[in-house]
Every structure is written in C-alpha cells, then in structure tokens.
Design an enzyme around this catalytic site. Structure first.
Site, PDB file in Angstrom:
ATOM      1  N   ASN A 252       1.945   3.177  -1.815  1.00 19.57           N
ATOM      2  CA  ASN A 252       1.546   4.235  -2.744  1.00 19.57           C
ATOM      3  C   ASN A 252       2.793   4.747  -3.480  1.00 19.57           C
ATOM      4  OD1 ASN A 252       0.036   6.096  -4.109  1.00 19.57           O
ATOM      5  ND2 ASN A 252      -0.611   7.250  -2.319  1.00 19.57           N
ATOM      6  N   HIS A 283      -1.649  15.771   3.561  1.00 19.15           N
ATOM      7  CA  HIS A 283      -2.846  14.973   3.824  1.00 19.15           C
ATOM      8  C   HIS A 283      -3.938  15.760   4.552  1.00 19.15           C
ATOM      9  CE1 HIS A 283      -0.512  11.364   2.716  1.00 19.15           C
ATOM     10  NE2 HIS A 283      -1.683  10.790   2.576  1.00 19.15           N
TER      11      HIS A 283
END
Length: 378
Positions: A252, A283
C-alpha cells in the site's frame, strides 16, 4: 452510505473551516487532533457494537469508516503541505469579499470529497490533484489503454482469487486444525487470498483514478505519457522480495509514504514502533491489529539486522541462491502471520494464529532482536 454520510461530510467541512480560522503554523496539530479524535470515536463505537452488543455492523457504516480513514490521509497530507510551505493559503488571507474567500476554499473541499479517493485511494497529494484538474482538458487519449490494462489485471486477479479460494477454502478455523507443515502452508495460502483481495482493490482504484485524469507522471524518454504517479500495487516486488522491510515499504505504497512522513520522519527514537503503533490506531485498535502491527515493527527491525549480519558471508553462486530462497520464504511466512493476525482481529482468532505453527517464524525474528547488534537507519 445512507445515514452515515455525515461521518464524511462533517470532518470535511470542519477541515475547510480550520483552513480559514487556524493559523498555518498550528494547522497540522489541530487537523490531526480533530480528525483522529472523530475517527477513533467511530472505531470505538464499532467495537462496542461488535464486542459488547454482539451486533454485526451495518455494511454502509463499514464503507463510511473506510472512506473516513482515507479522508484522514488527505486532510493531514494537506496540513503537512501547509506546514512545510508546499501549499500556501494566500487566497484565504488576502482582502476581498466573503464570496471570493469562499471560492478559494472550493479546491480544498473538492480534494477532500473527490470520488476516487472515497472509493479506496490511492493517496493523491493536493498539488497533484489541483494540477490534474487544471490540465483535465489536455488529457492524452493514451490513458484509455492504461485504464483497460488495469481493468484486465483486476479481472485476472479476481479470477485467480476465485480459483485459489475453491482450492484452499475460506474457513480459517478449519485450517488451524492442521498441524506441522500442512498448517503452515494452509495459513500461508489463506493469507495469499487476503493479499490478492488488496491487490485487485488497489489495481481497480488506480484504474478509476486514471480514468478521472489523475496519476499522470510525465512523459518517458520517447515522449509517451506515463500514468504511474498514483501507484499502490507493486505486486511483483511484494511477492518476490526477500526482505520484510522492503515488503513494508511497498505494501500500500502511498499509505506507507504517508505514514513515513506523518510519523517516522517526525521523531528521533523508536521510529518503527511509533509508526506501526500509529498504523494500528488508524486502522481501528482491534486486538489483532495492535498485536499484528507491533509484531510487524519488531520483524522489520530484526530484518534490518539479520540482512546486515548475513550479507558479508553471502558470496555468489549457490550460497547466494540459497540465501535468497530461505529469506524469501521467511519473509512470506512472517507477512502471512501478520496479515492473518491483523485481518481476523478478534481475540479468539488471534489466539488461534499465535497457537499455530506459523507463529514460530516471526518469533524467531523477534528473538534475534536480542542477539544481533542494531543497524543504524536513515
């Protein structure tokens, strides 16, 4: 997103108001605190519903939360650009009518809410977004070929994932009953399914951005346009690297660059621990995310030390080939452990992952932290 639209609209509007009301030196601090407080409150609400009330969260709420996390990337990216002098707020400070000042805020509001980013990234800087919009009428028709190529790759990944899912199965609790080598291979195969889901998502997001006119990276030596400025899915590097640290930098990629700029480059001590710890916070702070990201930080630090220690002993030929293969397998298994821990999240699943044979591979790396000397990192 239905009734959950305010999760995105309210912080987007508050960010634009802060651009107007907060002085540039203090902007990043205010944006970071307000945005992360709002996001954390909703993450904790999700955990309350899931663990305390034992209710499955609404799918629309999960979509809104995903968009909110991506919004956090964009607003903090702009605030850091302002702090570093890369973006100026000259139009907001100059004298003029209220209408003129409101118009100067429109590019920022547009940047926070443009649809490709809400759908899944990758992170595009404000300067890149603004220049792409200004040049939208000059878009080269060759971009269509890049969109088609990305879409073909997306469909190929989805087909491959479906075939792999049929072969492996998706039931983690079934897989953990396998012991020894079979258990290791089964968990690695399931982690590969998770990785392929990310790969296909990133590739499709890249295609959407190119179709919207974003991601133009200039021209090559022969004059052909390059659409590689927004790139998250470096699949070849991720699947062939023999270094956990390189995997972390390539996974990512725009998010990794954002974390490096937001956290890693801002502090002088325990930079890896702070960066991966913040990633767990961003997250959602589930137990699996906290354990998985902290374990990832430890294995990245161990990876630096191990490769620095082994390289002087690795010569050409068979020894180098053996070194590459063993460290590649170790990297894949460490990453598989981290992905399974982070994705499954719940305490019961985390206990099963840690009780499986694959946990021996990251534990080996973590133990080597106490043996090998520290390698200084830039």
């Amino acid at each position: 997103m239905g009734p959950y639209c305010p999760l995105i609209l309210l912080p987007a509007l508050s960010f634009v108001l802060m651009l107007k009301l907060v002085s540039p030196p203090c902007l990043h601090t205010w944006v970071f605190l307000v945005q992360m407080s709002w996001q954390t409150a909703w993450h904790l609400f999700l955990q309350y519903k899931e663990y305390k009330l034992r209710e499955a969260p609404d799918a629309r709420l999960l979509i809104a939360m995903s968009s909110l996390m991506l919004l956090t990337q964009r607003v903090t990216s702009v605030s850091m650009d302002v702090q570093d002098g890369q973006v100026t707020l000259r139009g907001l400070a100059e004298s003029g009518s209220h209408l003129q000042k409101a118009r100067s805020l429109l590019p920022f509001l547009s940047y926070t809410l443009y649809f490709p980013a809400l759908l899944g990234g990758p992170l595009c800087s404000f300067r890149t977004f603004k220049s792409s919009v200004e040049m939208s009428g000059q878009r080269h028709p060759i971009a269509l070929w890049h969109v088609c190529r990305k879409c073909f790759l997306f469909l190929s990944l989805e087909c491959l994932k479906a075939l792999l899912g049929i072969r492996i199965g998706y039931d983690f609790f079934d897989i953990t009953h396998h012991g020894g080598l079979q258990g290791v291979v089964s968990i690695w195969g399931l982690s590969l399914l998770y990785k392929m889901s990310y790969y296909s998502h990133w590739v499709l997001s890249e295609a959407i951005n190119i179709a919207a006119g974003l991601g133009f990276g200039g021209c090559s030596a022969n004059g052909s346009p390059l659409w590689n400025d927004l790139w998250d899915a470096d699949i070849w590097t991720l699947e062939t690297t023999n270094m956990v640290s390189q995997f972390a930098r390539s996974w990512n990629k725009t998010t990794a660059d954002w974390l490096r700029r937001l956290v890693f480059q801002k502090i002088n001590r325990y930079r890896l621990l702070a960066t991966f710890g913040f990633s767990a916070w961003w997250h959602g702070l589930h137990l699996g995310q906290i354990v998985g990201f902290l374990c990832w930080a430890a294995t990245v630090e161990a990876d630096y030390r191990i490769h620095a220690f082994l390289r002087p002993y690795v010569r050409g030929g068979a020894v180098r080939w053996l070194y590459q293969m063993i460290t590649w397998a170790q990297t894949q298994l460490v990453v598989a452990f981290v992905i399974m821990t982070v994705e499954l999240r719940k305490p019961s699943a985390v206990r099963l992952v840690w009780g499986s044979p694959i946990s021996l591979f990251p534990l080996l790396y973590c133990l080597l932290l106490f043996v090998l000397p520290k390698k200084k990192q830039n």
